[in-house]
Each structure stands twice: as C-alpha cells, then as structure tokens.
Design a protein around this motif. Structure first.
Motif, PDB file in Angstrom:
ATOM      1  N   ARG A 197       0.864  -1.405  -0.065  1.00  0.00           N
ATOM      2  CA  ARG A 197      -0.128  -0.305   0.283  1.00  0.00           C
ATOM      3  C   ARG A 197       0.722   1.151   0.107  1.00  0.00           C
ATOM      4  O   ARG A 197       0.198   2.642  -0.878  1.00  0.00           O
ATOM      5  CB  ARG A 197      -0.601  -0.369   1.194  1.00  0.00           C
ATOM      6  N   VAL A 198       2.373   1.631   0.895  1.00  0.00           N
ATOM      7  CA  VAL A 198       2.974   2.054   0.863  1.00  0.00           C
ATOM      8  C   VAL A 198       3.328   2.696  -0.041  1.00  0.00           C
ATOM      9  O   VAL A 198       3.461   4.138  -0.764  1.00  0.00           O
ATOM     10  CB  VAL A 198       3.975   1.867   2.360  1.00  0.00           C
ATOM     11  N   LEU A 199       3.970   1.642  -1.198  1.00  0.00           N
ATOM     12  CA  LEU A 199       4.476   1.937  -2.153  1.00  0.00           C
ATOM     13  C   LEU A 199       3.974   2.212  -3.664  1.00  0.00           C
ATOM     14  O   LEU A 199       4.053   3.162  -4.672  1.00  0.00           O
ATOM     15  CB  LEU A 199       5.599   0.870  -2.668  1.00  0.00           C
ATOM     16  N   VAL A 200       2.642   1.811  -3.389  1.00  0.00           N
ATOM     17  CA  VAL A 200       1.756   2.722  -4.432  1.00  0.00           C
ATOM     18  C   VAL A 200       1.729   4.671  -3.912  1.00  0.00           C
ATOM     19  O   VAL A 200       1.908   5.017  -4.918  1.00  0.00           O
ATOM     20  CB  VAL A 200       0.137   2.070  -4.351  1.00  0.00           C
ATOM     21  N   ILE A 201       1.307   4.735  -2.664  1.00  0.00           N
ATOM     22  CA  ILE A 201       1.651   6.521  -2.244  1.00  0.00           C
ATOM     23  C   ILE A 201       2.259   6.929  -2.763  1.00  0.00           C
ATOM     24  O   ILE A 201       2.961   8.058  -3.383  1.00  0.00           O
ATOM     25  CB  ILE A 201       0.998   6.336  -0.859  1.00  0.00           C
ATOM     26  N   THR A 202       3.489   6.245  -2.202  1.00  0.00           N
ATOM     27  CA  THR A 202       4.724   7.058  -2.858  1.00  0.00           C
ATOM     28  C   THR A 202       5.189   7.333  -4.303  1.00  0.00           C
ATOM     29  O   THR A 202       5.656   8.248  -4.557  1.00  0.00           O
ATOM     30  CB  THR A 202       6.050   6.248  -2.152  1.00  0.00           C
ATOM     31  N   GLY A 212      10.248   7.983   1.514  1.00  0.00           N
ATOM     32  CA  GLY A 212       9.196   6.427   1.754  1.00  0.00           C
ATOM     33  C   GLY A 212       8.883   5.619   1.018  1.00  0.00           C
ATOM     34  O   GLY A 212       8.982   4.859   1.498  1.00  0.00           O
ATOM     35  N   GLU A 213       9.797   5.188   0.074  1.00  0.00           N
ATOM     36  CA  GLU A 213       9.731   4.345  -1.459  1.00  0.00           C
ATOM     37  C   GLU A 213      10.724   3.804  -0.976  1.00  0.00           C
ATOM     38  O   GLU A 213      10.603   2.353  -0.883  1.00  0.00           O
ATOM     39  CB  GLU A 213      10.371   4.992  -2.325  1.00  0.00           C
ATOM     40  N   TRP A 214      12.037   3.799  -0.280  1.00  0.00           N
ATOM     41  CA  TRP A 214      13.199   3.084  -0.755  1.00  0.00           C
ATOM     42  C   TRP A 214      12.689   1.934   0.665  1.00  0.00           C
ATOM     43  O   TRP A 214      13.142   0.932  -0.029  1.00  0.00           O
ATOM     44  CB  TRP A 214      14.946   4.133  -0.164  1.00  0.00           C
ATOM     45  N   GLY A 215      12.656   1.607   1.591  1.00  0.00           N
ATOM     46  CA  GLY A 215      12.278   0.661   1.801  1.00  0.00           C
ATOM     47  C   GLY A 215      11.894  -0.179   2.135  1.00  0.00           C
ATOM     48  O   GLY A 215      11.609  -1.411   2.167  1.00  0.00           O
ATOM     49  N   GLY A 216      10.786   0.677   1.627  1.00  0.00           N
ATOM     50  CA  GLY A 216       9.520  -1.114   0.918  1.00  0.00           C
ATOM     51  C   GLY A 216       9.971  -1.806  -0.030  1.00  0.00           C
ATOM     52  O   GLY A 216       9.633  -2.471   0.112  1.00  0.00           O
ATOM     53  N   ALA A 217      10.635  -0.875  -0.783  1.00  0.00           N
ATOM     54  CA  ALA A 217      10.589  -0.998  -2.287  1.00  0.00           C
ATOM     55  C   ALA A 217      12.173  -2.705  -1.584  1.00  0.00           C
ATOM     56  O   ALA A 217      12.337  -3.097  -2.465  1.00  0.00           O
ATOM     57  CB  ALA A 217      11.420  -0.434  -3.071  1.00  0.00           C
ATOM     58  N   VAL A 218      12.727  -1.714  -1.431  1.00  0.00           N
ATOM     59  CA  VAL A 218      13.511  -2.722  -0.048  1.00  0.00           C
ATOM     60  C   VAL A 218      12.908  -4.146  -0.277  1.00  0.00           C
ATOM     61  O   VAL A 218      13.209  -5.563  -0.571  1.00  0.00           O
ATOM     62  CB  VAL A 218      14.592  -2.340   0.217  1.00  0.00           C
ATOM     63  N   LEU A 219      12.155  -4.068   0.554  1.00  0.00           N
ATOM     64  CA  LEU A 219      11.401  -5.568   1.023  1.00  0.00           C
ATOM     65  C   LEU A 219      10.297  -5.877   0.400  1.00  0.00           C
ATOM     66  O   LEU A 219      10.581  -7.087   0.716  1.00  0.00           O
ATOM     67  CB  LEU A 219      10.877  -5.203   2.386  1.00  0.00           C
ATOM     68  N   LEU A 220       9.897  -5.150  -0.524  1.00  0.00           N
ATOM     69  CA  LEU A 220       9.466  -5.337  -1.571  1.00  0.00           C
ATOM     70  C   LEU A 220       9.747  -7.502  -1.989  1.00  0.00           C
ATOM     71  O   LEU A 220       9.270  -7.984  -2.386  1.00  0.00           O
ATOM     72  CB  LEU A 220       9.053  -4.420  -2.199  1.00  0.00           C
ATOM     73  N   SER A 221      11.092  -6.857  -2.596  1.00  0.00           N
ATOM     74  CA  SER A 221      11.972  -7.396  -3.526  1.00  0.00           C
ATOM     75  C   SER A 221      12.538  -8.779  -2.383  1.00  0.00           C
ATOM     76  O   SER A 221      12.491 -10.051  -2.631  1.00  0.00           O
ATOM     77  CB  SER A 221      13.019  -6.693  -4.290  1.00  0.00           C
ATOM     78  N   SER A 222      13.057  -8.171  -1.588  1.00  0.00           N
ATOM     79  CA  SER A 222      14.027  -8.933  -0.397  1.00  0.00           C
ATOM     80  C   SER A 222      12.427 -10.181   0.530  1.00  0.00           C
ATOM     81  O   SER A 222      13.565 -11.115   0.322  1.00  0.00           O
ATOM     82  CB  SER A 222      15.014  -8.433   0.646  1.00  0.00           C
ATOM     83  N   GLU A 223      12.057  -9.775   0.767  1.00  0.00           N
ATOM     84  CA  GLU A 223      10.583 -10.323   1.415  1.00  0.00           C
ATOM     85  C   GLU A 223      10.656 -11.987   0.444  1.00  0.00           C
ATOM     86  O   GLU A 223       9.451 -12.443   1.504  1.00  0.00           O
ATOM     87  CB  GLU A 223       9.683  -9.832   2.395  1.00  0.00           C
TER      88      GLU A 223
END
Length: 432
Positions: A90-95, A136-147
């Motif tokens: 959700r966060v990554l859509v907003i950012t 707000g983008e970077w932290g979520g993007a990192v977890l999106l692929s790594s998790e």
C-alpha cells in the motif's frame, strides 16, 4: 532478538513480479531525481536564479537539489511506519504517485522570467514533495523484493531497489542528452528540458500497473497472522535497536557522496572549470550507469557468498582513493580519460550500493524493518547526499583546488567504514 517469520516460499513468478515492481518504482523515483540533478547543473541556475553569476546560480540550484534530501526523513518517518503497520504494498503505491506527480508539475513550472521568484518557490515545494516520496519508497521497495526471496539470496533479490538509481539516471541523462542533441540551445533552454520531466508520467502508469497487481510480502502476511506487528515502530527502533540504526546510517554516507560526485558535481566541474563539452561528462555518466545495471545485482549476489561487509568495504576503500587519481587524470582535457574516470567511480559505487539494501534490512527485526530501513536511508541522505553537490561546489570555490572536494569524499568513506564496523555480527544478521 526477534527471528524472522517462516513464511511459505512464494512461486518464482511472484518473486519475479516483486523484483520488477521494486525495480520499476525505484527507477521512476530516481529518473525524477536524476532529471532534477542534471537540470540543476545545466539549466536551473539560469532559469530560476538569473540575477546571480553562473557559480552562485549553480549553488542556489544545488540548494534546491538538497531540499529533496532534507525532506526525505519526513517520508521515512511517515511511510516507514505505515509499511510496518499497514503493509509494504500500500505504501509503495502512494509514494510512487507523490514523486511522479511532483515531477510532472516541475515540467510545467513557470520560470523566473515569467513569474519572478514565485517560480523558484514552487520549484522548492515540488522538490520537497519529491523527497517525501523517495523517503518512503526505498525502505518498502527493498522489503518488497527481499521478503519474497530466500535469505540465502537476499543480496541479489534486494538489489532490485538498488538498480533504480542507475536505471533512472540512465533514462534521465539519455532523455536530456537526446533533447540537447536534437534541439538548439535556445529551444532546449526554453522548453526542451521540460520534456524529460513530463515523460515521467509514462513511468508512473507502468509502475502503478505492476504494483497494484502484486500481493503483499509473505513475511508481512505472517507477521499479521501471528499478531507480531507493533503500533509504535519508530519509538521501538530508537529504543530497542539504536546500534543497528546508527550503523545503517553511517554506512550509507559514503555511497551517497560518491554518487553525487560522479553524477552531479562532475557535470559542473568539467564544464565550468575545465571547459570541456558537457556531452563528454554526460556520456561517461550514462556508460557507468549502464554498467551498474549489471554490477548492482552482481555485487549483491557476490555479497551472498563473501559477506555484505567485505564487498561493501572494498568499494568504500576504492572510493576513498579514487578521487585523488581522478581529478589529476582529467585535467589533460581528454574525453576518454574523463569517461574512464567517471565509469571507475561508478563501479566503486556499485560495490557499495549493490549489497546495501540487504545489509541495511538485515540490521533490523522483521516487525521494524520498514521503519528502520526507511529512517536509516533518509537520515543518511540528509548528511550525505543532500549536502554533497553544494559542499563540493562550495569547497572548490573557496579553496580553488580539487583536493578539497576529494578530501571530503574520502572522509565520508571513512564514516562508511566505521558504520560497517559497528554493525551487528554476520551471524546475528543472517539469523533475521
């Protein structure tokens, strides 16, 4: 110590979709940032600060560049927290929307000649919004692929977010270079530079299409199922994991400053000080960025085998030494030497930046990863990338020698090595 949830291993197609979603979003964010960086060096000083001499105008343009870094912590605090409470997707859509819309509006801005100082004010406001989105983008993007990936290959999969800067930089520099080559100087200054910013609308649409269709990460889903989410992730990062936060912040400073020197400051230095054509430097940046598309995931994959800190430290040591070789070698005015110097600088940056996403994420427990990674990324950006172009220019203007900016970069690489030394042990990081 909190251990990671044992989420079911996702299908490979979901893993690839997560990789593309992370890459496409960060590529857009960094396309926007890179377009602004190049425009700051080449046109903004004249269009929005025309009452000043060229060097002062560039300094003012770089000051607005810094605003995009200063505003990142706000995005990190707000969206990092939401990533741990509401979910990564959700966060990554907003950012994505915040940064993309801000960039399109920059392409529509009136200049100083049209509305006076109001144009510069609006430029700063939109730059601030860009920074919030990136924060707000970077932290979520990192977890999106790594998790979505396994821990054994986290360095590789997490590097999807790291490919964004060279990909975005390549696209932005390519668009601006093509415009500059096909238009007259008057046309480029009048309206050509705007096209690069307006093109980001295409990337926004593609990024949204990918992200909306993606599922939430398996790790976050399991946190939800087990009720292990926290309602106060920001407070807990500072109280429970301060050493991890300090380590992650410090390790990021050197790469940010290295990137700023070889993609932003070099454009100003070679054109205004050495009198070289700006196309030479832009070509070097584009070539180095193209190589980084492959070097980032390669460095991440190598860190899965040799360890994050070892690969990271090699890059930091090289970046510490390289500017003292780079500046003397380009004073001869050779296009080939300039391009080689920029490319080597970006290769060293890739050795640090490739493993960085996995390294930073591993410092924090799963329930605090989005907040911890976002805070580390954005706070480091303020003391690293935000001030770098401004300080490089100011140091050279004050001392009149390249030794000053080179020494500044070397000092930040030492800071990065201190951050690596302070990090939790490899065994502790791997268990998360």
């Amino acid at each position: 110590m909190t251990t990671a949830p044992t989420a079911a291993r996702p299908a490979r197609k979901d893993l690839i979709k997560a990789f593309v979603a992370s890459l496409s979003g960060t590529s857009l964010e960094w396309y926007d940032f890179a377009a602004y960086s190049v425009a700051s060096a080449l046109v903004f000083g004249q269009l929005f600060f025309p009452d000043h001499d060229p060097l002062s105008g560039t300094l003012l343009a770089f000051s607005t560049y810094a605003v995009g870094y200063v505003s990142r912590p706000l995005g990190g605090f707000v969206f990092g927290r939401l990533g741990d409470t509401l979910g990564r997707k959700r966060v990554l859509v907003i950012t994505l929307l915040i940064t993309g819309i801000s960039t399109v509006f920059i392409g529509l801005l009136p200049t100083y000649g049209q509305v006076g100082a109001l144009g510069a004010v609006l430029l700063v406001v939109l730059r601030f919004a860009q920074g919030v989105g990136i924060g707000g983008e970077w932290g979520g993007a990192v977890l999106l692929s790594s998790e979505f990936g396994s821990e054994k290959h986290r360095g590789f999969w997490a590097s999807a977010a790291q490919i964004g800067p060279p990909a975005g930089n390549l696209l932005a520099n390519g668009a601006l270079a093509a415009l500059a080559a096909t238009l007259t100087s008057a046309q480029f200054m009048s309206w050509g530079w705007r096209v690069a910013f307006l093109l980001s609308a295409v990337l926004v649409i593609f990024g949204l299409w990918i992200r909306v269709k993606l599922e939430e990460t398996p790790v976050f889903q399991e946190l939800q199922q087990k009720g292990e989410q926290t309602s106060t992730p920001v407070t807990e990062v500072f109280t429970r994991e301060p050493r991890a936060l300090i380590s992650a912040i410090l390790c990021r400073v050197g790469p940010d400053v290295t990137y700023a020197l070889f993609t932003v400051f070099v454009l100003t230095y070679v054109t205004q000080t050495l009198g070289m054509p700006k196309s030479w430097a832009v070509t070097g940046v584009m070539t180095g960025s193209a190589l980084q598309l492959f070097l980032m995931p390669l460095a991440g994959a190598v860190s899965d085998r040799l360890g994050r800190r070892r690969v990271y430290a090699i890059g930091a040591a090289g970046a510490l030494v390289w500017p003292f070789l780079f500046f003397p070698m380009i004073e001869g005015g050779s296009a080939g030497t300039l391009m080689l110097g920029v490319i080597v600088g970006l290769i060293l940056h890739a050795l640090m930046y490739g493993p960085q996403a996995a390294f930073v994420a591993e410092q924090f427990s799963p329930a605090l990863r989005s907040t911890g990674a976002s805070l580390a990324y954005t706070l480091a950006g303020v003391i690293g990338g935000a001030l770098a172009p401004l300080l490089f220019t100011a140091l050279y203007a004050h001392y009149g020698t390249w030794v000053a900016p080179a020494s500044y970069l070397a000092a930040t690489c030492v800071v990065t090595m201190i951050g690596l030394a302070l990090s939790p042990t490899a065994a502790r990081a791997a268990s998360r």
